[in-house]
Design a protein around this motif. Structure first.
Motif, PDB file in Angstrom:
ATOM      1  N   ALA A 222       0.155  -3.287  -0.161  1.00 40.32           N
ATOM      2  CA  ALA A 222       0.514  -4.295   0.829  1.00 40.32           C
ATOM      3  C   ALA A 222       1.812  -3.952   1.546  1.00 40.32           C
ATOM      4  CB  ALA A 222       0.633  -5.667   0.157  1.00 40.32           C
ATOM      5  N   PHE A 223       2.751  -3.309   0.836  1.00 39.77           N
ATOM      6  CA  PHE A 223       3.994  -2.903   1.483  1.00 39.77           C
ATOM      7  C   PHE A 223       3.785  -1.682   2.371  1.00 39.77           C
ATOM      8  CE2 PHE A 223       6.230  -5.103  -2.182  1.00 39.77           C
ATOM      9  CZ  PHE A 223       6.586  -6.196  -1.402  1.00 39.77           C
ATOM     10  N   HIS A 224       2.927  -0.766   1.943  1.00 39.66           N
ATOM     11  CA  HIS A 224       2.539   0.357   2.802  1.00 39.66           C
ATOM     12  C   HIS A 224       1.253   0.968   2.275  1.00 39.66           C
ATOM     13  CE1 HIS A 224       2.803   3.659   5.608  1.00 39.66           C
ATOM     14  NE2 HIS A 224       3.744   2.990   6.212  1.00 39.66           N
ATOM     15  N   LEU A 225       0.234   1.032   3.134  1.00 35.14           N
ATOM     16  CA  LEU A 225      -1.089   1.456   2.693  1.00 35.14           C
ATOM     17  C   LEU A 225      -1.107   2.888   2.168  1.00 35.14           C
ATOM     18  CD1 LEU A 225      -3.409  -0.139   5.398  1.00 35.14           C
ATOM     19  CD2 LEU A 225      -3.349  -0.664   2.958  1.00 35.14           C
ATOM     20  N   VAL A 226      -0.281   3.771   2.728  1.00 33.43           N
ATOM     21  CA  VAL A 226      -0.291   5.164   2.302  1.00 33.43           C
ATOM     22  C   VAL A 226       0.114   5.283   0.838  1.00 33.43           C
ATOM     23  CG1 VAL A 226       0.654   7.459   2.776  1.00 33.43           C
ATOM     24  CG2 VAL A 226       0.160   5.923   4.651  1.00 33.43           C
TER      25      VAL A 226
END
Length: 539
Positions: A222-226
């Motif tokens: 959720a904070f960064h998909l990668v």
């Protein structure tokens, strides 16, 4: 009928007879009774995966020492560097009302919705000073250092864990992004916490641990998909410690955790796919690849030092029976950039900031190198602490230039809007107006933040604000003359690369302003210019 007492009784027809051996004296030799081996305890760890159980106070110490070091390094000068374009976007989203924020996420940055919601609540409590905007990132990166140490403790021992946490905290880009109001530090913290919880779940396979692991990885995505690409390394860690037997139910719990993660991540990926236009500017050419180590670690020297220690781990870990651990860490470190580079034509995700969650893997590989070398040379683990104490000062010296660069007052290649605002603030008069020019780094949000405490002139060309449009850019009027009114003084703030006052404006606006106003003051700052326009006297 008389019976002979010395005669042996006739055995029953249904009894099983056994001829027991006798000694020469006639003594019967009783056979050794073999006790049945109890069945293996369900989910018992194998010898290869069984780790030393440290007391709670010692684990707290292993966490707190690297976390405190990272906190101290990151807190130094946290408010000195001015915000840059992406941080201005964070401020804008965090200060919107809930309705306006929902409208923004409908149009752009939907994949960062959780971060913007958290920052909205945070800013409403503590304000929007630069240090307060960046404090969540600082705390998150400090927790990431502590979790890196806990992962190292479980993969190697507590000496290597402490070393990995300290190495992570010394990397310049760690303190750089600990001082940035963006979600990258929170993604790193969630990844390292999830990795530590995975190792705990494999040792103590109870559902609460698996739920905690799932929740951490959901936060990471959720904070960064990668950051979800770390699941490839997690799969290797699981496979190495999984007992393929009917009694080992960890497989089903692990698959359940993956299902929960996918249930949240896949809809997020789908919902953000229609907003991919916001990352079309990312490149994956040769220059970008060459710059990747410097950008990721903060400097070429830091990259060379940490990667050299990591290479030591690649060479030494197989000899101390840590080949599987080496492979897992290597996948954690290299798979995300390789995957995004190969899939770049489709996904456009090859950006160094997106790979910050691989830095704990590099720190663990470096600590693993010291662990392997001391085990091979001294046949013990504790000398690696002495080796680390001797090596870390050299690593600190190598990273100092990167630490200084991370604390430059202006981010590399960014406009110096703070200096422009400080120059304008005491000179603005009641009735002044402000207009903007520049496409690469539009000045509107930056000047709105830098002059938020008062002194921001009227934005006369703005017809719909960014909040009303659900965007980071406003809508301006098409006819310049109708919006000018009777303003006598106008401040023109331009981030145009050509450094010409009328560049990157519409033809109508440039012609109207140059005809009706004259430039009486001109101030130039890095990548931004400020002009004071005064209306020409009527003839």
């Amino acid at each position: 009928m008389l019976t002979n007492e010395n005669a042996s009784p006739r055995p029953r027809s249904d009894a099983v007879t056994e001829v027991l051996p006798r000694t020469t004296a006639g003594t019967v030799i009783m056979p050794r009774v073999r006790r049945p081996v109890p069945p293996a305890r369900e989910n018992a760890p194998t010898v290869a995966e069984r780790s030393v159980r440290y007391p709670s106070w010692q684990q707290a110490l292993i966490f707190l020492l690297p976390a405190s070091l990272t906190l101290a390094i990151g807190a130094r000068g946290i408010a000195d560097r001015q915000l840059w374009n992406d941080e201005y976007a964070t401020w804008h989203a965090a200060t919107l009302g809930w309705t306006e924020l929902s409208r923004l996420l409908d149009h752009v940055d939907r994949v960062l919705g959780l971060y913007y919601v958290l920052m909205h609540g945070w800013v409403s409590l503590v304000g929007d000073d630069p240090s307060m905007l960046r404090l969540p990132s600082l705390v998150a990166m400090s927790c990431a250092a502590g979790c890196t140490a806990l992962v190292g403790q479980r993969l190697f021992d507590w000496y290597a864990g402490l070393t990995a946490g300290v190495i992570f905290g010394l990397v310049p880009s760690v303190s750089r992004y600990a001082q940035e109001a963006r979600p990258y530090a929170l993604a790193v913290a969630a990844v390292t916490l999830g990795t530590a919880l995975l190792l705990v779940s494999l040792e103590r396979p109870r559902w609460p641990w698996w739920f905690a692991y799932s929740f951490s990885m959901v936060l990471a995505c959720a904070f960064h998909l990668v950051a979800g690409l770390v699941l490839a390394a997690h799969a290797i860690i699981f496979w190495l410690r999984y007992q393929r037997s009917e009694r080992d139910v960890r497989l089903w719990k692990y698959l359940g955790a993956l299902a929960l993660i996918a249930a949240v991540a896949l809809p997020l990926i789908h919902s953000g796919s229609d907003q991919s236009g916001s990352i079309d500017w990312i490149k994956a050419d040769g220059a970008t690849v060459v710059e990747l180590p410097r950008r990721l670690f903060g400097s070429y020297r830091s990259a060379a030092a940490v990667c050299a220690l990591g290479l030591l781990g690649l060479l030494g870990l197989p000899f101390v029976r840590r080949r599987g651990t080496m492979v897992a860490l290597l996948v954690w470190a290299l798979f995300p950039p390789l995957f995004t580079f190969v899939t770049f034509p489709l996904l456009h995700l090859f950006l160094y900031r997106y790979f910050l969650f691989t830095l704990p893997a590099w720190a663990l590989l470096a600590a693993g190198g010291l662990h392997a070398m001391t085990r091979l040379i001294f046949r013990r683990s504790w000398p690696q602490l002495l080796v680390a104490v001797a090596a870390l000062p050299g690593l600190t010296l190598l990273t100092l230039p990167g630490q200084r660069e991370a604390r430059e007052p202006v981010v590399e290649w960014e406009p110096d809007f703070r200096s422009a605002a400080r120059m304008m603030a005491p000179k603005v008069r009641p009735g002044d107006a402000i207009v903007y020019a520049g496409r690469a780094r539009p000045p509107r949000l930056a000047m709105s933040y830098e002059l938020r405490d008062g002194g921001l002139p009227a934005d006369i060309f703005l017809t719909r604000s960014p909040a009303e449009r659900g965007s980071f850019a406003g809508q301006e009027c098409d006819v310049t003359l109708s919006c000018l009114g009777d303003h006598q003084r106008i401040w023109l703030v331009s981030s145009s690369a050509s450094q010409q006052p009328w560049s990157e404006m519409s033809r109508d606006r440039a012609a109207t302003l140059s005809k009706l106003f004259q430039i009486v003051q001109e101030e130039r700052f890095p990548r931004v210019q400020v002009y004071l326009l005064v209306r020409k006297p009527k003839r």
